[in-house]
Design a protein around this motif. Structure first.
Motif, PDB file in Angstrom:
ATOM      1  N   LYS A   1      63.504 103.429  41.368  1.00 30.67           N
ATOM      2  CA  LYS A   1      62.769 102.168  41.526  1.00 30.67           C
ATOM      3  C   LYS A   1      62.420 101.568  40.168  1.00 30.67           C
ATOM      4  O   LYS A   1      62.513 100.350  39.972  1.00 30.67           O
ATOM      5  N   ASP A   2      62.009 102.416  39.224  1.00 35.48           N
ATOM      6  CA  ASP A   2      61.670 101.926  37.893  1.00 35.48           C
ATOM      7  C   ASP A   2      62.886 101.335  37.191  1.00 35.48           C
ATOM      8  O   ASP A   2      62.806 100.282  36.564  1.00 35.48           O
ATOM      9  N   ILE A   3      64.018 102.006  37.319  1.00 33.70           N
ATOM     10  CA  ILE A   3      65.245 101.511  36.688  1.00 33.70           C
ATOM     11  C   ILE A   3      65.676 100.202  37.333  1.00 33.70           C
ATOM     12  O   ILE A   3      66.105  99.272  36.654  1.00 33.70           O
ATOM     13  N   GLU A   4      65.543 100.116  38.638  1.00 34.98           N
ATOM     14  CA  GLU A   4      65.894  98.881  39.343  1.00 34.98           C
ATOM     15  C   GLU A   4      65.006  97.719  38.886  1.00 34.98           C
ATOM     16  O   GLU A   4      65.484  96.612  38.627  1.00 34.98           O
ATOM     17  N   THR A   5      63.711  97.979  38.769  1.00 33.76           N
ATOM     18  CA  THR A   5      62.772  96.950  38.317  1.00 33.76           C
ATOM     19  C   THR A   5      63.110  96.513  36.892  1.00 33.76           C
ATOM     20  O   THR A   5      63.118  95.320  36.586  1.00 33.76           O
ATOM     21  N   ALA A   6      63.393  97.484  36.034  1.00 25.96           N
ATOM     22  CA  ALA A   6      63.750  97.169  34.649  1.00 25.96           C
ATOM     23  C   ALA A   6      65.038  96.353  34.604  1.00 25.96           C
ATOM     24  O   ALA A   6      65.157  95.405  33.823  1.00 25.96           O
ATOM     25  N   GLY A   7      66.003  96.703  35.443  1.00 26.31           N
ATOM     26  CA  GLY A   7      67.255  95.959  35.508  1.00 26.31           C
ATOM     27  C   GLY A   7      67.041  94.523  35.957  1.00 26.31           C
ATOM     28  O   GLY A   7      67.650  93.599  35.421  1.00 26.31           O
ATOM     29  N   ASP A   8      66.153  94.345  36.923  1.00 24.32           N
ATOM     30  CA  ASP A   8      65.842  92.987  37.395  1.00 24.32           C
ATOM     31  C   ASP A   8      65.221  92.155  36.273  1.00 24.32           C
ATOM     32  O   ASP A   8      65.576  90.993  36.080  1.00 24.32           O
ATOM     33  N   LYS A   9      64.300  92.758  35.533  1.00 24.88           N
ATOM     34  CA  LYS A   9      63.655  92.039  34.432  1.00 24.88           C
ATOM     35  C   LYS A   9      64.660  91.703  33.333  1.00 24.88           C
ATOM     36  O   LYS A   9      64.634  90.611  32.771  1.00 24.88           O
ATOM     37  N   LEU A  10      65.554  92.643  33.046  1.00 21.21           N
ATOM     38  CA  LEU A  10      66.580  92.400  32.035  1.00 21.21           C
ATOM     39  C   LEU A  10      67.518  91.285  32.484  1.00 21.21           C
ATOM     40  O   LEU A  10      67.875  90.404  31.699  1.00 21.21           O
ATOM     41  N   GLU A  11      67.895  91.309  33.746  1.00 25.41           N
ATOM     42  CA  GLU A  11      68.777  90.262  34.293  1.00 25.41           C
ATOM     43  C   GLU A  11      68.105  88.896  34.214  1.00 25.41           C
ATOM     44  O   GLU A  11      68.724  87.896  33.820  1.00 25.41           O
ATOM     45  N   ASN A  12      66.826  88.830  34.569  1.00 25.91           N
ATOM     46  CA  ASN A  12      66.093  87.564  34.500  1.00 25.91           C
ATOM     47  C   ASN A  12      65.993  87.065  33.054  1.00 25.91           C
ATOM     48  O   ASN A  12      66.146  85.877  32.801  1.00 25.91           O
ATOM     49  N   ALA A  13      65.755  87.970  32.123  1.00 27.38           N
ATOM     50  CA  ALA A  13      65.673  87.583  30.706  1.00 27.38           C
ATOM     51  C   ALA A  13      67.022  87.044  30.221  1.00 27.38           C
ATOM     52  O   ALA A  13      67.079  86.069  29.484  1.00 27.38           O
ATOM     53  N   ALA A  14      68.110  87.671  30.658  1.00 22.39           N
ATOM     54  CA  ALA A  14      69.434  87.225  30.260  1.00 22.39           C
ATOM     55  C   ALA A  14      69.738  85.837  30.824  1.00 22.39           C
ATOM     56  O   ALA A  14      70.331  84.995  30.159  1.00 22.39           O
ATOM     57  N   LYS A  15      69.331  85.604  32.076  1.00 23.64           N
ATOM     58  CA  LYS A  15      69.560  84.286  32.693  1.00 23.64           C
ATOM     59  C   LYS A  15      68.779  83.194  31.977  1.00 23.64           C
ATOM     60  O   LYS A  15      69.272  82.092  31.795  1.00 23.64           O
ATOM     61  N   LYS A  16      67.553  83.531  31.559  1.00 18.01           N
ATOM     62  CA  LYS A  16      66.722  82.537  30.865  1.00 18.01           C
ATOM     63  C   LYS A  16      67.261  82.198  29.487  1.00 18.01           C
ATOM     64  O   LYS A  16      67.071  81.090  29.007  1.00 18.01           O
ATOM     65  N   SER A  17      67.944  83.143  28.851  1.00 21.40           N
ATOM     66  CA  SER A  17      68.431  82.914  27.494  1.00 21.40           C
ATOM     67  C   SER A  17      69.753  82.166  27.444  1.00 21.40           C
ATOM     68  O   SER A  17      70.215  81.802  26.381  1.00 21.40           O
ATOM     69  N   LYS A  18      70.351  81.891  28.588  1.00 27.10           N
ATOM     70  CA  LYS A  18      71.631  81.169  28.623  1.00 27.10           C
ATOM     71  C   LYS A  18      71.476  79.765  28.163  1.00 27.10           C
ATOM     72  O   LYS A  18      70.685  78.999  28.374  1.00 27.10           O
TER      73      LYS A  18
END
Length: 47
Positions: free
Chosen positions: A30-47
């Protein structure tokens, strides 16, 4: 520069996961999934 930001973010995520000290595989997943979601959101925002 972007590579450095991603590395920093991954380092922070890893540190947070280690500090939480999960006791079960389910908790770690669950922690890894949450971290992955946050990383994905950060990547989308930086586009």
């Amino acid at each position: 520069m972007r590579n450095r930001s991603i590395r920093s973010l991954l380092g922070i995520v890893l540190a947070v996961l280690l500090m939480q000290g999960c006791n079960t595989m389910e908790g770690i997943g669950k922690d890894i999934e949450t971290a992955g979601d946050k990383l994905e959101n950060a990547a989308k925002k930086s586009k």
